[in-house]
Design a protein around this motif. Sequence first.
Motif, PDB file in Angstrom:
ATOM      1  N   TYR A   1       6.725  -7.340   1.264  1.00 39.33           N
ATOM      2  CA  TYR A   1       6.467  -8.650   0.654  1.00 39.33           C
ATOM      3  C   TYR A   1       7.548  -9.073  -0.339  1.00 39.33           C
ATOM      4  O   TYR A   1       7.268  -9.769  -1.309  1.00 39.33           O
TER       5      TYR A   1
ATOM      6  N   MET B   1       0.824  -1.209   0.000  1.00 39.85           N
ATOM      7  CA  MET B   1       0.000   0.000   0.000  1.00 39.85           C
ATOM      8  C   MET B   1       0.860   1.263   0.000  1.00 39.85           C
ATOM      9  O   MET B   1       0.468   2.283  -0.547  1.00 39.85           O
TER      10      MET B   1
ATOM     11  N   CYS C   1      -6.463  -3.533   2.048  1.00 42.65           N
ATOM     12  CA  CYS C   1      -5.379  -3.865   2.965  1.00 42.65           C
ATOM     13  C   CYS C   1      -4.621  -5.018   2.350  1.00 42.65           C
ATOM     14  O   CYS C   1      -5.211  -5.992   1.914  1.00 42.65           O
ATOM     15  N   ARG C   2      -3.316  -4.889   2.323  1.00 40.29           N
ATOM     16  CA  ARG C   2      -2.516  -5.913   1.669  1.00 40.29           C
ATOM     17  C   ARG C   2      -1.860  -6.838   2.688  1.00 40.29           C
ATOM     18  O   ARG C   2      -1.339  -7.883   2.318  1.00 40.29           O
ATOM     19  N   CYS C   3      -1.844  -6.431   3.950  1.00 42.09           N
ATOM     20  CA  CYS C   3      -1.142  -7.235   4.969  1.00 42.09           C
ATOM     21  C   CYS C   3      -2.062  -8.216   5.674  1.00 42.09           C
ATOM     22  O   CYS C   3      -1.711  -9.362   5.880  1.00 42.09           O
ATOM     23  N   THR C   4      -3.226  -7.736   6.099  1.00 43.42           N
ATOM     24  CA  THR C   4      -4.098  -8.606   6.882  1.00 43.42           C
ATOM     25  C   THR C   4      -4.968  -9.421   5.940  1.00 43.42           C
ATOM     26  O   THR C   4      -4.930  -9.246   4.724  1.00 43.42           O
TER      27      THR C   4
ATOM     28  N   PHE D   1      -4.076  -4.751  11.905  1.00 39.93           N
ATOM     29  CA  PHE D   1      -3.153  -4.100  10.974  1.00 39.93           C
ATOM     30  C   PHE D   1      -1.778  -4.711  11.183  1.00 39.93           C
ATOM     31  O   PHE D   1      -1.500  -5.293  12.233  1.00 39.93           O
ATOM     32  N   GLN D   2      -0.954  -4.570  10.202  1.00 41.76           N
ATOM     33  CA  GLN D   2       0.433  -5.016  10.317  1.00 41.76           C
ATOM     34  C   GLN D   2       1.350  -3.847   9.970  1.00 41.76           C
ATOM     35  O   GLN D   2       1.889  -3.199  10.851  1.00 41.76           O
ATOM     36  N   CYS D   3       1.473  -3.559   8.659  1.00 45.01           N
ATOM     37  CA  CYS D   3       2.355  -2.441   8.319  1.00 45.01           C
ATOM     38  C   CYS D   3       1.725  -1.112   8.730  1.00 45.01           C
ATOM     39  O   CYS D   3       2.414  -0.123   8.922  1.00 45.01           O
ATOM     40  N   GLY D   4       0.412  -1.075   8.837  1.00 48.26           N
ATOM     41  CA  GLY D   4      -0.257   0.126   9.329  1.00 48.26           C
ATOM     42  C   GLY D   4      -0.508   1.191   8.278  1.00 48.26           C
ATOM     43  O   GLY D   4      -1.061   2.247   8.594  1.00 48.26           O
ATOM     44  N   TYR D   5      -0.151   0.925   7.047  1.00 42.91           N
ATOM     45  CA  TYR D   5      -0.264   1.985   6.046  1.00 42.91           C
ATOM     46  C   TYR D   5      -1.711   2.231   5.627  1.00 42.91           C
ATOM     47  O   TYR D   5      -2.115   3.361   5.395  1.00 42.91           O
ATOM     48  N   CYS D   6      -2.483   1.163   5.560  1.00 45.31           N
ATOM     49  CA  CYS D   6      -3.892   1.315   5.172  1.00 45.31           C
ATOM     50  C   CYS D   6      -4.735   1.742   6.358  1.00 45.31           C
ATOM     51  O   CYS D   6      -5.906   2.062   6.201  1.00 45.31           O
ATOM     52  N   THR D   7      -4.155   1.670   7.549  1.00 44.13           N
ATOM     53  CA  THR D   7      -4.929   1.761   8.788  1.00 44.13           C
ATOM     54  C   THR D   7      -5.674   3.090   8.975  1.00 44.13           C
ATOM     55  O   THR D   7      -6.864   3.076   9.301  1.00 44.13           O
TER      56      THR D   7
END
Lengths: 775, 168, 278
Positions: free
Chosen positions: A246, A193, B135-138, B98-104
Amino acid sequence: MAVGKSIIRKEAWDKVTGRAKYTNDFKEQGMLHAKLVTSPYAHARIISIETHEALAAPGVRAVLTGKGLPLTGEDMRDRPPIAADKVRYYGEVVAVVVADTLVQAEQAARLIRIVYEPLPAVGSPREALKEGAPLLHEELDRYERNKTTYPEPGTNIAHRTKIRKGDIKQGFAESDVIIETSVSFAPSDHVAMETRCATAEIWPDGSIHISASSQSPFMIKRLIHTYFGEEAGKIVVHTPLVGGAYGGKAPVQLELLAYLATKAVGGRKVSVWNNRECDMVTSPVHIGLEATVKIGATKDGVFKAMEIVFLFDGGAYSDKAIDVSRAAAVDCTGPYHVEHVWCDSLCVYTNRPYATPFRSFGHCEQSFAVERAIDELAKVLQLDPWDVRRKNAIRPGHTTPTQVRLTKSNVGDMPACLDRLRELMRWDEWQRIELDAYTVRAKGISGGWKTSTIDTDSSSGVILTFNSDGSVNVISGVVEIGTGTKTVLAQIVAERLKMNVDDVHVKMDIDTQTTPEHWKTVASRGTFMAGRAALAAANDAIRQLKEIAACVLRVTPDDLEVGFGRVFLRDDPAIFIPVKDIAYGYKFPNGNAIGGQVIGRGHYILRRLTPLDPETGAGKPGPEWGVCAEGVEVEFNRRDYTYRIVKAYAVIDAGKVLNPKAALGQAMGAMSMGLSFASREGFLFDEAQRVLNPQLRTYRPIHFGEHPTYIVEFIETPQIDAPYGARGIGEHGLLGMPAALANALSLAAGVPLNELPLVPELIWRKQKGDSYGSL
Amino acid sequence: MEETTKCELVLHINGEQRTVITRQAETLLFVLRDELGLTGTKPGCLNGDCGACTVLVNGTPIKSCMMLAIETVGKEITTIEGLRDTPIQHAFVRHFAFQCGYCTPGFIMNIHALIEQHPNADQSTIQEWLQSNICRCTSYQEIEAAVKEALQAKKTDIQPSHNRISRV
Amino acid sequence: MVPFEFAYYRPQSIAEAVAMFIELEQKGKRPLYYGGGTEIITLSRLGLVSTAAVIDMKAIPECRVLDADSDPLVLGAALSLTELVEANPFPLLTKAAKEVADRTARNQITLGGNLCGQIFYRETALALLVAEADIVIAGPNGVRQSRINDLFHQHLQLSRGEFVVQIKVRRFAVELPHFHHKRRKQGEIGYPLVTIAALKKDETIHAAFSGVCPFPFRSAKVEAHLNDRRRPATERIQAAVNAFPRPILHDIEGSADYRLFVAAQLLEDALRELGETI
Ligand SMILES: Cc1cc2nc3c(=O)[nH]c(=O)nc-3n(C[C@H](O)[C@H](O)[C@H](O)COP(=O)(O)OP(=O)(O)OC[C@H]3O[C@@H](n4cnc5c(N)ncnc54)[C@H](O)[C@@H]3O)c2cc1C
Ligand code: FES
Ligand code: FES
């Protein structure tokens, strides 16, 4: 204490309040902005570049072109940072405009006139290998490369990995049946993202300061030294939080442009920030593949031989694609014991965006090919596909394709994963049922395994500093890309120091000047390598604390223990001194002092890894093989070919689960990514190899509501030399998803589905008997 | 008619009045980030496709990459920096949503509005709203759990505990 | 990010908007009417739109009317798709609007913008075409009203300076039995592979399509086949599909033959739902 608990990630509150900062969030007055000018052709000679008008535009400070730049590339230096004589993929950088504002840079970029002479474009590995195919790199023989890269000049082959184990002829001779399956998929994208971003600045003292959204800050430092001859000590790389990676942020690309840009403007700070379109095609992508798998087996389904050809679509430049193609070869059979193995894995040049690791590093690609073949074999033999996998499951005592003997420690428990999967999925109840005239439910499974093929001398360091209140700071070179590894490191340190994890603070940002090196935050090796380093640092700190306490308490250090904020006598804990009283040294009542701030340091280097033998592949590529068994249940509509992914399962041998909720999140997130890739992602190319969908409008990853129910369980077979036995788990969730989905849909639709992405149109075409890819 | 393309705007953001001089063609996203230092609002695509840039304008979620700042004059803008201790922030932390938090930030703004506007949101409403963000992480399952808990918290009006627990 | 400069205007009345347009046009600004702005902003970024002035319609009271109780019901062109969905004055239009883009984007996308945009799906047009709605247009020559079917040929035929003020839908059309379905390449977000809106009035089926061709359409020939009850449904559908205008879209969302396959199935669903014997 801390290990085994779902500790909330340390940066959690920063992330839910907008406080968390990523590379492009660091704004500075006077910072210049770059716009990348990219190629509209996939293969063309650059005849001329006219930059005068752009240079004269308002706010423009410099325009960079590719003339005179060194070639770059990690394994083989085949890529100019900016295309010079010709472009080799759609979206390749041909010029960089630097201006006061982004808008000015964009406006000026439109004034650059470039004349191209289009060349025939090569569209897929098979096409690239055809007799007479246009060559991407005429100078393949002259490129500088490392010792383990074997290009084949005069062809489009950047590298070939050969695996020769046993005697393939004998294996097929001993087989009752032989089946052959071919699979393929086009390159796709990571779609983090946060799009990639790098800034660079040169200070008056000559030091070079780079900030980058990267998994490899230490590699940036090393490569700028190698490519441009800058003194390593003068290069400082800063990496704040990273918004998803990733694998896609492991290669070094924009950082080189930012460096070149700042040099062009006298060291002023320049920001190079990808828009989404560039992030998808200009920056490296997820590799494509064409593969053929031939399996020989007895009639009870015991594998005798596997002959595998992987043709990886490395795109225009080899960069990390070589590594990916090697990694797939190393584990080519999947988690099964096969006596006779023959594999050729090629990294092939095509006129497509160049490839780089994608979460699982060649392994979801490998397993898609082999696990589809296993299902086809089971069908031919009329055996249960689960049984076939169980019968051949890899175990300690077996050898891998590169002939590493497996032990109880260096491989997870594959049979246990399969057994648990079978129960969870209620595999025995049904594998395909028709709910009504059109609705079919079907299940598909896949095994998976992975070792990390990383540099044999990769290392990681950790520093622990103590605060005057006895709390601890962890400083590690692992980048926080979302995996929560830094929190896990805090747990490891808290566990070792027997202290409250709330009192272990972590430094999130990386600054290569003050942070000890961690090779790269890839390959699920963060917890293992940095965890080992953290344990060593904790031990070092314990030794120091005991030394000071021994003086104060007048005992020998050997009789002391550290824990619960104290250093105490093992046999009489009532005799102790609080850690906070000695963390900065100890001051006796008379004013004398001893010790000083306790600073624990530790490092870890991978041991006894060897490069692969060029002829047989024999060698030890990685420390450990994590295993998993995964499944997918779909509901397929036979009338309109649409389907819904109902459930997705994974049973992963985690060695030891250090943080259960974080581990679940890693597994489920990886599964989601695998299902998204398999069901809907992939670049679409026209005949000239231009990418037609470099936008999230038309390249649509899985959205909320399209997700299945996830069911994940962990098996715990400790890896003896890993911190608390933990194995890497960040990638395994993804490994089996494409294959399991394809297996489920093939069963549901009654037709082999060997291409990705599995969109309804593909299934419709396959059932009609058409070949796909009419576009 | 006035010719210049720069203008002075008075914006109401997170309960404060802020004055900026900016291009009339500038989007709200860039004004928030570059002019006002509110970098919690994230760019992900600048094309309306990802939802990372979502903010509230008069309580309605808006993709700030597709709205001009000048359009928001006279309206209340809320960004992630304007939310403190809301049920959804707590639920996100508790559920590892969330993981990377960017979409959060984008997700949280959207969900916060959902909870305010539809405290009784059912599955299909939740889905309709949340499809706007990627969201790409979760796996989204974590986010779904967080939304449901926050809706519940809103309904039963249980104040979330304010101390930031670090264990679940 | 818009990589060029434009001036932003926010007229308070139709007359003011038209006057501004004329003045800006004379000054060579090539003004654009501005609804939600989502397309203007995103296509500007890609270099597919450029202008030196935008005229926002959202402060013009007539463009913001939502009168659900009158006959005809009146829908302002500057209403957002979300406003239309939430008020639900015309269920078929609600269904169409609800499938466009995503919820947050629909908070901004306007009815007028969707009808007049360059992005050629214009999915809300389908509901209006089958309902034979009226369209109120303002421009340098004043305000006029026409049947949308007379003005919409692939796209709305507006002359320079004209804009859509309102849509009027006659009450009876709102209550007719109808069908709507959007099928995408995969999943639940994205452009259509095929979208069909249909309704049945006086035993006659009206049907309009998006995604099949590079423009939305309603076709007399197609409807004649669909309503030809002398023939079995499958033949009617096949004949209707064969009568689709050309070209059939063949692009990254799907191939032409697959789109026709999907369209035929959706037509079958439509006929069934509208009470035809299949
Ligand atoms: C994320 C996203 C997803 C999308 N998905 C879909 C989809 O699935 N299906 C679909 O059909 N469309 C889709 N679209 C297209 C969208 O509906 C159109 O772009 C629409 O134009 C946006 O409306 P707007 O009000 O924002 O238009 P604006 O950007 O304001 O205007 C678009 C065009 O219409 C003109 N215009 C606006 N209002 C009027 C008026 N009242 N009278 C005359 N001309 C006017 C403008 O001058 C301009 O040329 C999508 C767009 C986005 C951003
Ligand atoms: S940045 Fe606005 S939607 Fe992606
Ligand atoms: S948490 Fe990384 S994209 Fe959602």
